[in-house]
Design a protein around this motif. Structure first.
Motif, PDB file in Angstrom:
ATOM      1  N   TYR A 137      -8.862  19.164  40.558  1.00 47.21           N
ATOM      2  CA  TYR A 137      -7.772  19.086  40.507  1.00 47.21           C
ATOM      3  C   TYR A 137      -7.104  17.569  40.428  1.00 47.21           C
ATOM      4  O   TYR A 137      -7.528  16.667  41.128  1.00 47.21           O
ATOM      5  N   GLU A 173      -4.403  15.795  40.170  1.00 49.03           N
ATOM      6  CA  GLU A 173      -3.613  14.801  41.108  1.00 49.03           C
ATOM      7  C   GLU A 173      -4.376  14.152  42.226  1.00 49.03           C
ATOM      8  O   GLU A 173      -3.923  13.367  42.642  1.00 49.03           O
ATOM      9  N   VAL A 202      -0.022  11.702  44.690  1.00 45.43           N
ATOM     10  CA  VAL A 202       1.244  12.214  44.276  1.00 45.43           C
ATOM     11  C   VAL A 202       2.479  11.429  44.881  1.00 45.43           C
ATOM     12  O   VAL A 202       2.207  10.977  45.911  1.00 45.43           O
ATOM     13  N   TYR A 203       3.387  10.966  43.887  1.00 45.65           N
ATOM     14  CA  TYR A 203       4.429  10.209  44.393  1.00 45.65           C
ATOM     15  C   TYR A 203       5.447  10.891  44.751  1.00 45.65           C
ATOM     16  O   TYR A 203       6.126  11.701  43.753  1.00 45.65           O
ATOM     17  N   MET A 204       6.160  11.080  45.880  1.00 46.44           N
ATOM     18  CA  MET A 204       7.103  11.816  46.348  1.00 46.44           C
ATOM     19  C   MET A 204       7.908  10.958  47.258  1.00 46.44           C
ATOM     20  O   MET A 204       7.529  10.621  48.255  1.00 46.44           O
ATOM     21  N   LYS A 205       9.360  10.984  47.191  1.00 41.44           N
ATOM     22  CA  LYS A 205      10.254  10.299  48.149  1.00 41.44           C
ATOM     23  C   LYS A 205       9.685   8.938  48.066  1.00 41.44           C
ATOM     24  O   LYS A 205       9.718   8.512  49.234  1.00 41.44           O
ATOM     25  N   VAL A 214       7.129   7.589  48.521  1.00 46.71           N
ATOM     26  CA  VAL A 214       5.899   7.444  49.337  1.00 46.71           C
ATOM     27  C   VAL A 214       4.726   7.973  48.392  1.00 46.71           C
ATOM     28  O   VAL A 214       4.706   9.132  47.900  1.00 46.71           O
ATOM     29  N   ARG A 239      -3.070  16.588  49.963  1.00 49.65           N
ATOM     30  CA  ARG A 239      -2.327  17.374  50.685  1.00 49.65           C
ATOM     31  C   ARG A 239      -2.314  16.541  52.180  1.00 49.65           C
ATOM     32  O   ARG A 239      -3.400  16.747  52.699  1.00 49.65           O
ATOM     33  N   GLY A 274       4.597   5.871  58.462  1.00 54.57           N
ATOM     34  CA  GLY A 274       3.305   5.274  58.202  1.00 54.57           C
ATOM     35  C   GLY A 274       2.289   6.475  58.287  1.00 54.57           C
ATOM     36  O   GLY A 274       1.210   6.298  57.847  1.00 54.57           O
ATOM     37  N   LYS A 321       1.718   9.062  56.485  1.00 55.83           N
ATOM     38  CA  LYS A 321       1.994   9.843  55.403  1.00 55.83           C
ATOM     39  C   LYS A 321       0.931  10.996  55.210  1.00 55.83           C
ATOM     40  O   LYS A 321       1.265  11.784  54.510  1.00 55.83           O
ATOM     41  N   ALA A 336       9.370  17.797  42.092  1.00 59.33           N
ATOM     42  CA  ALA A 336       9.301  16.858  43.142  1.00 59.33           C
ATOM     43  C   ALA A 336       9.587  15.393  42.589  1.00 59.33           C
ATOM     44  O   ALA A 336      10.222  14.818  43.510  1.00 59.33           O
ATOM     45  N   LEU A 337       9.336  15.145  41.459  1.00 57.93           N
ATOM     46  CA  LEU A 337       9.679  13.913  41.121  1.00 57.93           C
ATOM     47  C   LEU A 337      10.978  13.351  40.871  1.00 57.93           C
ATOM     48  O   LEU A 337      11.403  12.264  40.725  1.00 57.93           O
ATOM     49  N   PRO A 354      15.509  13.011  45.014  1.00 56.64           N
ATOM     50  CA  PRO A 354      15.991  11.610  45.633  1.00 56.64           C
ATOM     51  C   PRO A 354      14.879  11.030  46.369  1.00 56.64           C
ATOM     52  O   PRO A 354      14.494  11.547  47.289  1.00 56.64           O
ATOM     53  N   ARG A 355      14.628   9.621  46.132  1.00 60.08           N
ATOM     54  CA  ARG A 355      13.789   9.010  46.898  1.00 60.08           C
ATOM     55  C   ARG A 355      14.221   8.557  48.345  1.00 60.08           C
ATOM     56  O   ARG A 355      15.482   8.079  48.275  1.00 60.08           O
ATOM     57  N   LEU A 356      13.328   8.608  49.175  1.00 55.61           N
ATOM     58  CA  LEU A 356      13.924   8.379  50.563  1.00 55.61           C
ATOM     59  C   LEU A 356      13.880   7.028  50.716  1.00 55.61           C
ATOM     60  O   LEU A 356      14.744   6.235  51.124  1.00 55.61           O
ATOM     61  N   TYR A 357      12.811   6.115  50.196  1.00 52.54           N
ATOM     62  CA  TYR A 357      12.606   4.932  50.232  1.00 52.54           C
ATOM     63  C   TYR A 357      12.317   4.207  48.988  1.00 52.54           C
ATOM     64  O   TYR A 357      11.377   4.791  48.087  1.00 52.54           O
ATOM     65  N   VAL A 410       8.681   0.480  50.854  1.00 49.73           N
ATOM     66  CA  VAL A 410       7.370   0.858  51.140  1.00 49.73           C
ATOM     67  C   VAL A 410       6.305  -0.243  51.200  1.00 49.73           C
ATOM     68  O   VAL A 410       5.510  -0.347  51.830  1.00 49.73           O
ATOM     69  N   TYR A 444       6.890  -2.505  54.254  1.00 49.13           N
ATOM     70  CA  TYR A 444       6.646  -1.645  55.232  1.00 49.13           C
ATOM     71  C   TYR A 444       4.851  -1.834  55.593  1.00 49.13           C
ATOM     72  O   TYR A 444       4.219  -1.784  56.424  1.00 49.13           O
TER      73      TYR A 444
END
Lengths: 457, 169
Positions: free
Chosen positions: A40, A42, A47-50, A52, A57, A369, A371, B21-22, B25-28, B33, B36
């Motif tokens: 896999y 990724e 993975v880049y999400m929000k 972070v 997983r 923190g 994550k 997912a990409l 909207p980003r939270l931070y 980050v 932090y």
């Protein structure tokens, strides 16, 4: 059987499209699956999400929000998507009949887990809908004589919001306070009852702090005063033994996706003797005896039924395992950190819920923190707001401590390794944030934080 | 067989999820980050040192407390700054940025740092704007604390605990 069916169905749907290079996501999925040996991708970069970056997983410890579906449940559901797709309300052909008998079998499975008769089960879309039918439906039906509802301050938002709606219509609501351990005071309940009280609604297991209310005792009181008793048992189903007769409940809300079943399905228990009546909240074709119109989703209902059957068989085993894991987690954290508080009663608690406050560390920064651990600071419904949890405030937890809570949810598929890793990461992060915390520093210097005049913003 | 099929399905769903997912909207913001994960200038100075100004703002009940300390040279230049923060990631990042920005500047100059600049630098969403305001307040409180200390020491009078005073500010 199911897997074969699925495979052949997949093959059928995929092969005709194969020459056409249509970039649908489903098609892409199949093409990568052909080279299933490939690792896999990724996983390496994460993975880049929000904002972070997550590598792999995160381990899942948020079982109160929702649980994964048990593979055995998926197996039972699949045929009802692929071949037995009839509408259970179709009376004129085999597709309808087989779906109907599957729905009835599922009804019996759900009823069996809670000691009820299948005729007392109504399928809905989830516990929120059940709570709406129970609170608003009962009060609307008996509105001429009954104008008062008793509930608690720590109920789920959907019960509180239904109550607020009733209040706007002129009903009276009593929100019972809870003791510092999260349980209600039975004498206060008794004192709150009025001649026009039409419903008592108390949740069995709290979603945020996991405390188990004294259901049998509340049921006794309701029986004495002949008041219908409703309970939101979404977090209790399959986790603690439920007997509708022992608890003397008239209505009970149940949910599929908290017991390793599918999302989007729930069940409402409605007592037949003495009969409880409700005004339907959804009008239509009169399915589910007119209480909840709309086509019953056969695959989901079959899934919920199977989940209940599995839960009945494995409740004792799960309970034992989850208790051990909770013990392991709590002692692991306490060994390495001081000033960790368990929110809510420790004795009367479902062990799969561990709500902890780490003093001097703000909950949201801790979540940021952690994550690699999927946890939440409380209810998923309220985690978007900055307010501290209303449940913790109802317990009388200091506001500064209410900002520091994290809920760890342990479930059937949680492993010891996951718990150990979660403990390790949590301890590491709390230590780091305490180094950053001016409050922790002050306490170590011997300054009492409560003595300081803080400027409120 | 089931294992193979479910593997395919699982992979399929993961693959399908990623592009969606990409676009979430980003939270931070990545700077939040970064600050932090690697907060700059964490620590404490001796608050009784006459060359140190301490700003303590916020309240535990609100979920945010910031302590920002500056060390001021004889020429009125801030030679060093440290912070400690109890609060969300944005609050930690805001105070970390604040310490970076005040270092090496004149005291009068740092008073012009606006919360909007910090918020813009970190792309804070509206619900997190109070974190940047708190950082601005912390800088001002620290400067004020230093100035009162200076005035008092020149008067030769005994001083009150700077922590309490700062919290009142």
């Amino acid at each position: 059987m199911a897997s074969k069916l699925l495979a052949s169905a997949l093959r059928k749907t995929l092969t005709p499209h194969a020459p056409i290079s249509k970039p649908s996501s489903f098609f892409r999925a199949a093409s990568t699956a052909a080279a299933a040996v490939e690792p896999y991708e990724e996983a390496a970069d994460g993975v880049y999400m929000k904002g972070v970056k997550i590598s792999g997983r995160p381990l899942y410890l948020d079982m109160q929000a929702t649980s994964p579906v048990d593979p055995r449940v998926v197996d039972a559901m699949l045929p009802y998507y692929l071949t037995r797709y009839g509408n259970p309300h179709s009376r004129t052909h085999m597709y309808g009949w087989e779906s109907d008998s599957a729905v009835e079998a599922a009804r019996a499975q759900v009823a069996d887990l809670i000691g009820a008769s299948p005729k007392e089960i109504v399928f809905t879309s989830g516990a929120t809908e059940c709570n709406n039918i129970s609170v608003k439906g009962v009060m609307h039906f008996y509105k001429d004589k009954k104008r008062h509802v008793i509930t608690t301050q720590t109920e789920h938002k959907c019960v509180l919001d239904s109550c607020r709606h009733l209040q706007q219509e002129g009903f009276d609501i009593t929100y019972l306070p809870v003791k510092p351990d999260g349980l209600i005071d039975l004498d206060q309940l008794r004192a709150a009852i009025r001649p026009d009280t039409g419903l008592v609604s108390v949740m069995a297991v709290n979603n945020e702090i996991g405390v188990i209310q004294p259901m049998e005792e509340i049921g006794e009181i309701c029986k004495e005063f002949k008041i219908p008793f409703h309970t939101d048992a979404a977090q209790a189903l399959g986790k603690i033994p439920i007997d509708v007769d022992k608890w003397n409940v008239s209505l009970m809300s149940l949910s599929g996706h908290k017991v390793y079943g599918p999302k989007g399905v729930g069940a409402l228990y409605m007592r037949r003797r003495p009969r409880i009546r409700v005004e339907p909240q959804m009008n239509g074709g009169g399915q589910e005896r007119g209480i909840r119109s709309g086509t019953v989703p056969t695959p989901l209902v079959v899934g919920m039924g199977t989940a209940c059957e599995i839960a009945k068989k494995e409740m004792e085993y799960d309970q034992k395992r989850i208790s051990q894991l909770q013990e392991r987690m709590l002692s692991g954290i306490r060994e390495q950190l001081d000033e960790v508080v368990v929110n809510g009663s420790i004795e009367r608690r479902y062990p799969g819920n561990l709500n902890l406050s780490f003093a001097y560390v703000e909950g949201e920064s801790l979540l940021m923190g952690l994550k690699e651990v999927a946890v939440s600071s409380g209810s998923a419904c309220t985690s978007a707001s900055l307010e501290p949890s209303y449940v913790l405030r109802a317990l009388g937890v200091d506001e500064d401590m209410a900002h520091t809570s994290i809920r760890f949810g342990i479930g059937r598929f949680t492993t010891e390794e996951e718990i150990d890793r979660a403990v390790q990461l949590t301890v590491q992060q709390v230590k780091k944030l305490r180094e950053l915390s001016p409050l922790y520093e002050m306490v170590k210097e011997g300054i009492n934080i409560k003595d300081i005049q803080w400027s409120q913003h | 067989m089931l294992r193979l099929v479910s593997k395919r399905l699982l992979q399929g769903s993961r693959e399908a999820q990623l592009p969606a997912a990409l676009t979430l909207p980003r939270l931070y913001h990545e700077r939040v980050v970064d600050h932090y994960d690697n907060p700059r200038n964490v620590g404490s100075f001796d608050k009784n040192d006459p060359s140190v100004g301490t700003g303590l703002v916020g309240a535990p009940a609100c979920g945010d407390v910031m302590k920002l300390q500056i060390k001021v040279g004889d020429d009125g230049k801030i030679t060093d700054a440290v912070f400690k923060t109890f609060g969300c990631g944005s609050a930690i990042a805001s105070s970390s940025v604040a310490t970076e920005w005040v270092k090496g500047k004149q005291m009068e100059e740092v008073l012009t740092i606006k919360n909007t600049e910090i918020a813009k630098h970190l792309s804070l969403p509206p619900v997190k704007l109070h974190c940047s305001m708190l950082a601005e307040d912390a800088i001002k409180a620290a400067v004020k604390d230093y100035q009162t200390k200076l005035a008092k020491s020149s008067n030769g009078s005994s001083e009150a605990s700077p922590v309490e005073k700062a919290a009142n500010a």
